[in-house]
Design an enzyme around this catalytic site. Structure first.
Site, mmCIF file in Angstrom:
data_model
loop_
_atom_site.group_PDB
_atom_site.id
_atom_site.type_symbol
_atom_site.label_atom_id
_atom_site.label_comp_id
_atom_site.label_asym_id
_atom_site.label_seq_id
_atom_site.Cartn_x
_atom_site.Cartn_y
_atom_site.Cartn_z
ATOM 1 N N ASP A 45 0.864 -1.170 0.000
ATOM 2 C CA ASP A 45 0.000 0.000 0.000
ATOM 3 C C ASP A 45 0.909 1.232 0.000
ATOM 4 O O ASP A 45 2.083 1.141 0.391
ATOM 5 C CB ASP A 45 -0.892 -0.038 1.244
ATOM 6 C CG ASP A 45 -1.627 1.255 1.482
ATOM 7 O OD1 ASP A 45 -2.333 1.726 0.578
ATOM 8 O OD2 ASP A 45 -1.487 1.816 2.604
ATOM 9 N N ASP A 47 -0.259 5.028 0.814
ATOM 10 C CA ASP A 47 -0.545 6.100 1.766
ATOM 11 C C ASP A 47 -0.346 5.654 3.211
ATOM 12 O O ASP A 47 -1.008 4.732 3.690
ATOM 13 C CB ASP A 47 -1.973 6.603 1.578
ATOM 14 C CG ASP A 47 -2.187 7.201 0.201
ATOM 15 O OD1 ASP A 47 -1.185 7.453 -0.502
ATOM 16 O OD2 ASP A 47 -3.357 7.415 -0.174
#
Length: 293
Positions: A45, A47
């Site tokens: 991922d 963010d």
């Protein structure tokens, strides 16, 4: 009851379409085109996992500085970014709002234009926000001969730039519709978020011949459990409270590269107020200069 079921089915269909579109749009970068370990990979991922804060906000702020959209739009994005950083979780209502308005501000612009600007914005606002610890984990997988993919709700063009600049294999991201190289402002399916990430990873694994039981996945968010739960080696990075609790109960690895989290959150609140004042001042100065012009 029927309405709720219809909405659930609609969400599932949009998520699947988003995941399939992301996998189809993913291009392999040159960092590791012939991996030594061909059936294993790592999925990260972005963010709050690879970089601090939300990449789409950093991108939007860069576009604002280039007069792509209004001050009101930026202030709205700033509030959501502040909430994201202080709370450490993604609000479902914010996600729904994002789906309805995501990427509308790029309608009419070309893919080539956004890619060129994205390179500039990475240097200006993203490069220094990358967590060194997460970057080291990604490099570890590369050194072991494995491919490393980013999986993010950010636009695929931005995700690909981040992957390329970090020397990773490629990226899966939200796909914006474009016709003859010009964005329409609509999404293909949905944001690459939650279940859609798992669909994208599964489709990519099938295409690339990956054994998910031998793969790793990294995220900060409980919303990414579908992706984390489908690999043999899940790891929580800078986790939100629910993911931390789940990871501990499941015996997953946990890595936290933040220091003094409580103090940091208090500082973020103060910093957000200062940032708001700074932004307001910048807006006032811009209006003043325009008035003089």
């Amino acid at each position: 009851m029927a309405g709720d079921r219809t909405r659930r089915l609609d969400l599932q269909q949009r998520s699947r379409l988003a995941g399939e579109a992301a996998a189809a749009a993913a291009e392999v970068e040159h960092a590791l085109t012939t991996p030594a370990d061909a059936t294993s990979a790592a999925f990260f991922d972005v963010d709050n996992t690879v970089m601090q804060g939300a990449s789409i906000f950093h991108f939007a702020r860069g576009l604002y500085r280039r007069d792509f959209f209004s001050t009101r739009d930026l202030l709205n994005a700033a509030w959501k970014q502040t909430y994201f950083r202080i709370a450490g979780v993604e609000d479902p209502e914010h996600v729904a709002e994002a789906r309805n308005s995501a990427l509308a501000f790029i309608a009419g612009h070309t893919v080539a234009e956004l890619e060129e600007i994205g390179e500039e914005i990475f240097d200006e606002a993203m490069a220094h926000r990358v967590w060194p610890g997460t970057r080291a984990l990604a490099q570890m997988h590369l050194d072991q001969g494995q491919r490393v993919w980013l999986v993010t709700a950010a636009p695929i063009e931005i995700a690909t730039i981040i992957a390329r600049r970090l020397g990773l294999t490629g990226a899966l991201g939200t796909v914006a519709e474009h016709v003859d190289g010009v964005y329409t402002g609509r999404l293909v399916g949905d944001l690459l978020h939650g279940p859609a990430k798992a669909v994208a990873v599964e489709a990519l694994a099938e295409r690339e011949g990956l054994d998910l039981a031998r793969c790793s996945a990294y995220s900060d968010s409980y919303n990414d459990l579908p992706m984390l739960g489908m690999v043999g080696d899940p790891c929580a990075i800078n986790p939100d409270p629910r993911l931390r609790a789940h990871a501990r109960s499941a015996g997953w690895r946990v890595r936290d590269y933040r220091t003094g989290r409580k103090a940091a959150r208090a500082g973020l609140m103060l910093g957000s107020a200062a940032a708001g004042a700074s932004l307001a001042g910048a807006v006032a100065r811009r209006r003043l200069l325009r008035g003089r012009g």
